[in-house]
Design a protein around this motif. Structure first.
Motif, PDB file in Angstrom:
ATOM      1  N   MET A   1       1.049  -1.221  -0.033  1.00  0.00           N
ATOM      2  CA  MET A   1       0.182  -0.072  -0.121  1.00  0.00           C
ATOM      3  C   MET A   1       0.902   1.214  -0.009  1.00  0.00           C
ATOM      4  O   MET A   1       2.068   1.244   0.608  1.00  0.00           O
ATOM      5  CB  MET A   1      -1.082  -0.050   1.237  1.00  0.00           C
ATOM      6  CG  MET A   1      -1.747   1.429   1.427  1.00  0.00           C
ATOM      7  SD  MET A   1      -2.804   1.447   2.742  1.00  0.00           S
ATOM      8  CE  MET A   1      -1.820   1.500   4.192  1.00  0.00           C
ATOM      9  N   SER A   2       0.479   2.304  -0.776  1.00  0.00           N
ATOM     10  CA  SER A   2       0.910   3.533  -0.830  1.00  0.00           C
ATOM     11  C   SER A   2       0.647   4.621  -0.017  1.00  0.00           C
ATOM     12  O   SER A   2      -0.582   4.994  -0.290  1.00  0.00           O
ATOM     13  CB  SER A   2       1.282   4.106  -2.286  1.00  0.00           C
ATOM     14  OG  SER A   2       1.766   5.325  -2.278  1.00  0.00           O
ATOM     15  N   PHE A   3       1.102   5.093   1.099  1.00  0.00           N
ATOM     16  CA  PHE A   3       0.317   5.959   1.980  1.00  0.00           C
ATOM     17  C   PHE A   3       0.360   7.300   1.226  1.00  0.00           C
ATOM     18  O   PHE A   3      -0.788   7.837   1.397  1.00  0.00           O
ATOM     19  CB  PHE A   3       1.294   6.270   3.418  1.00  0.00           C
ATOM     20  CG  PHE A   3       0.720   7.353   4.286  1.00  0.00           C
ATOM     21  CD1 PHE A   3      -0.464   6.884   4.871  1.00  0.00           C
ATOM     22  CD2 PHE A   3       1.351   8.346   4.090  1.00  0.00           C
ATOM     23  CE1 PHE A   3      -0.944   7.838   5.821  1.00  0.00           C
ATOM     24  CE2 PHE A   3       0.668   9.239   5.007  1.00  0.00           C
ATOM     25  CZ  PHE A   3      -0.438   9.070   5.845  1.00  0.00           C
ATOM     26  N   LYS A   4       1.311   7.481   0.412  1.00  0.00           N
ATOM     27  CA  LYS A   4       0.958   8.706  -0.295  1.00  0.00           C
ATOM     28  C   LYS A   4      -0.031   8.677  -1.293  1.00  0.00           C
ATOM     29  O   LYS A   4      -0.843   9.813  -1.465  1.00  0.00           O
ATOM     30  CB  LYS A   4       2.287   9.127  -1.348  1.00  0.00           C
ATOM     31  CG  LYS A   4       3.284   9.790  -0.388  1.00  0.00           C
ATOM     32  CD  LYS A   4       4.690  10.000  -1.362  1.00  0.00           C
ATOM     33  CE  LYS A   4       5.800  10.508  -0.494  1.00  0.00           C
ATOM     34  NZ  LYS A   4       7.105  10.633  -1.565  1.00  0.00           N
ATOM     35  N   ALA A   5      -0.329   7.602  -2.145  1.00  0.00           N
ATOM     36  CA  ALA A   5      -1.504   7.767  -2.894  1.00  0.00           C
ATOM     37  C   ALA A   5      -2.894   7.471  -1.938  1.00  0.00           C
ATOM     38  O   ALA A   5      -3.812   8.058  -2.803  1.00  0.00           O
ATOM     39  CB  ALA A   5      -1.397   6.176  -3.655  1.00  0.00           C
ATOM     40  N   MET A   6      -2.856   6.873  -0.909  1.00  0.00           N
ATOM     41  CA  MET A   6      -3.950   6.878  -0.294  1.00  0.00           C
ATOM     42  C   MET A   6      -4.477   8.355   0.383  1.00  0.00           C
ATOM     43  O   MET A   6      -5.409   9.080   0.129  1.00  0.00           O
ATOM     44  CB  MET A   6      -3.998   5.911   0.718  1.00  0.00           C
ATOM     45  CG  MET A   6      -3.858   4.384   0.689  1.00  0.00           C
ATOM     46  SD  MET A   6      -5.511   4.047  -0.154  1.00  0.00           S
ATOM     47  CE  MET A   6      -6.584   4.216   1.217  1.00  0.00           C
ATOM     48  N   VAL A   7      -3.557   9.113   0.732  1.00  0.00           N
ATOM     49  CA  VAL A   7      -3.686  10.513   1.093  1.00  0.00           C
ATOM     50  C   VAL A   7      -4.236  11.251  -0.167  1.00  0.00           C
ATOM     51  O   VAL A   7      -5.027  12.002  -0.115  1.00  0.00           O
ATOM     52  CB  VAL A   7      -2.501  11.229   1.771  1.00  0.00           C
ATOM     53  CG1 VAL A   7      -2.589  12.821   1.894  1.00  0.00           C
ATOM     54  CG2 VAL A   7      -2.208  10.380   2.984  1.00  0.00           C
ATOM     55  N   TRP A   8      -3.551  11.025  -1.281  1.00  0.00           N
ATOM     56  CA  TRP A   8      -3.988  11.900  -2.376  1.00  0.00           C
ATOM     57  C   TRP A   8      -5.183  11.508  -3.092  1.00  0.00           C
ATOM     58  O   TRP A   8      -6.094  12.383  -3.352  1.00  0.00           O
ATOM     59  CB  TRP A   8      -2.976  11.536  -3.483  1.00  0.00           C
ATOM     60  CG  TRP A   8      -3.359  12.095  -4.866  1.00  0.00           C
ATOM     61  CD1 TRP A   8      -3.124  13.255  -5.503  1.00  0.00           C
ATOM     62  CD2 TRP A   8      -3.905  11.509  -6.191  1.00  0.00           C
ATOM     63  NE1 TRP A   8      -3.742  13.441  -6.664  1.00  0.00           N
ATOM     64  CE2 TRP A   8      -4.099  12.133  -7.065  1.00  0.00           C
ATOM     65  CE3 TRP A   8      -4.476   9.984  -5.979  1.00  0.00           C
ATOM     66  CZ2 TRP A   8      -4.946  11.891  -8.209  1.00  0.00           C
ATOM     67  CZ3 TRP A   8      -5.265   9.738  -7.206  1.00  0.00           C
ATOM     68  CH2 TRP A   8      -5.101  10.714  -8.235  1.00  0.00           C
ATOM     69  N   ALA A   9      -5.584  10.186  -2.843  1.00  0.00           N
ATOM     70  CA  ALA A   9      -6.732   9.851  -3.241  1.00  0.00           C
ATOM     71  C   ALA A   9      -7.928  10.244  -2.556  1.00  0.00           C
ATOM     72  O   ALA A   9      -9.082  10.710  -2.870  1.00  0.00           O
ATOM     73  CB  ALA A   9      -6.986   8.188  -3.233  1.00  0.00           C
ATOM     74  N   TRP A  10      -7.854  10.340  -1.098  1.00  0.00           N
ATOM     75  CA  TRP A  10      -8.708  11.178  -0.161  1.00  0.00           C
ATOM     76  C   TRP A  10      -9.037  12.571  -0.634  1.00  0.00           C
ATOM     77  O   TRP A  10     -10.051  13.008  -0.436  1.00  0.00           O
ATOM     78  CB  TRP A  10      -8.335  10.868   1.213  1.00  0.00           C
ATOM     79  CG  TRP A  10      -8.835   9.672   1.728  1.00  0.00           C
ATOM     80  CD1 TRP A  10      -7.879   8.606   2.116  1.00  0.00           C
ATOM     81  CD2 TRP A  10     -10.216   9.062   2.025  1.00  0.00           C
ATOM     82  NE1 TRP A  10      -8.813   7.490   2.656  1.00  0.00           N
ATOM     83  CE2 TRP A  10     -10.142   7.858   2.432  1.00  0.00           C
ATOM     84  CE3 TRP A  10     -11.403   9.731   1.730  1.00  0.00           C
ATOM     85  CZ2 TRP A  10     -11.073   7.053   2.960  1.00  0.00           C
ATOM     86  CZ3 TRP A  10     -12.422   9.072   2.390  1.00  0.00           C
ATOM     87  CH2 TRP A  10     -12.352   7.388   2.699  1.00  0.00           C
ATOM     88  N   GLU A  11      -8.032  13.120  -1.276  1.00  0.00           N
ATOM     89  CA  GLU A  11      -8.157  14.527  -1.239  1.00  0.00           C
ATOM     90  C   GLU A  11      -8.604  14.957  -2.774  1.00  0.00           C
ATOM     91  O   GLU A  11      -8.894  16.176  -2.950  1.00  0.00           O
ATOM     92  CB  GLU A  11      -6.778  15.275  -1.228  1.00  0.00           C
ATOM     93  CG  GLU A  11      -6.084  15.276   0.197  1.00  0.00           C
ATOM     94  CD  GLU A  11      -4.845  15.695   0.340  1.00  0.00           C
ATOM     95  OE1 GLU A  11      -4.102  15.989  -0.733  1.00  0.00           O
ATOM     96  OE2 GLU A  11      -4.222  15.759   1.261  1.00  0.00           O
ATOM     97  N   VAL A  12      -8.866  13.967  -3.692  1.00  0.00           N
ATOM     98  CA  VAL A  12      -9.405  14.238  -4.901  1.00  0.00           C
ATOM     99  C   VAL A  12     -10.994  14.563  -4.806  1.00  0.00           C
ATOM    100  O   VAL A  12     -11.570  13.945  -4.146  1.00  0.00           O
ATOM    101  CB  VAL A  12      -9.356  12.962  -5.935  1.00  0.00           C
ATOM    102  CG1 VAL A  12     -10.042  13.276  -7.198  1.00  0.00           C
ATOM    103  CG2 VAL A  12      -7.680  12.733  -6.047  1.00  0.00           C
ATOM    104  N   ASP A  13     -11.289  15.742  -5.158  1.00  0.00           N
ATOM    105  CA  ASP A  13     -12.625  16.145  -5.324  1.00  0.00           C
ATOM    106  C   ASP A  13     -13.328  15.779  -6.598  1.00  0.00           C
ATOM    107  O   ASP A  13     -12.677  15.578  -7.522  1.00  0.00           O
ATOM    108  CB  ASP A  13     -12.803  17.478  -4.859  1.00  0.00           C
ATOM    109  CG  ASP A  13     -12.353  17.804  -3.444  1.00  0.00           C
ATOM    110  OD1 ASP A  13     -12.642  17.102  -2.673  1.00  0.00           O
ATOM    111  OD2 ASP A  13     -11.787  19.022  -3.087  1.00  0.00           O
ATOM    112  N   GLY A  14     -14.799  15.971  -6.464  1.00  0.00           N
ATOM    113  CA  GLY A  14     -15.573  15.828  -7.894  1.00  0.00           C
ATOM    114  C   GLY A  14     -15.659  14.491  -8.285  1.00  0.00           C
ATOM    115  O   GLY A  14     -16.269  14.349  -9.455  1.00  0.00           O
ATOM    116  N   LEU A  15     -15.637  13.697  -7.514  1.00  0.00           N
ATOM    117  CA  LEU A  15     -15.950  12.296  -7.901  1.00  0.00           C
ATOM    118  C   LEU A  15     -17.330  11.827  -7.440  1.00  0.00           C
ATOM    119  O   LEU A  15     -17.680  12.142  -6.233  1.00  0.00           O
ATOM    120  CB  LEU A  15     -14.646  11.175  -7.653  1.00  0.00           C
ATOM    121  CG  LEU A  15     -13.194  11.560  -8.091  1.00  0.00           C
ATOM    122  CD1 LEU A  15     -12.334  10.658  -7.420  1.00  0.00           C
ATOM    123  CD2 LEU A  15     -13.318  11.673  -9.725  1.00  0.00           C
TER     124      LEU A  15
END
Length: 64
Positions: free
Chosen positions: A1-15
């Motif tokens: 698991m990529s912690f950075k990818a998870m943090v980024w994914a949570w921050e993506v808006d508009g989905l």
């Protein structure tokens, strides 16, 4: 698991909820070093409790 990818994914808006769930499932499977991610459609569908077609549509949306 990529912690950075998870943090980024949570921050993506508009989905939509479906697309966000697929993005989070993909981020959860991403490698820490390069971010590569190769789960099957079936695996993501099972983890997200949705159909294969919904996952495919969400991935198409994410690719755009």
């Amino acid at each position: 698991m990529s912690f950075k990818a998870m943090v980024w994914a949570w921050e993506v808006d508009g989905l939509t909820t479906t697309t966000k769930m697929v993005l989070l499932a993909l981020a959860n499977r991403a490698s820490e070093d390069r971010g590569h991610c190769w789960p099957s459609i079936e695996r993501i569908a099972a983890e997200c409790r949705m159909g294969d077609r919904a996952v495919q549509n969400a991935i198409k949306t994410l690719e755009k």
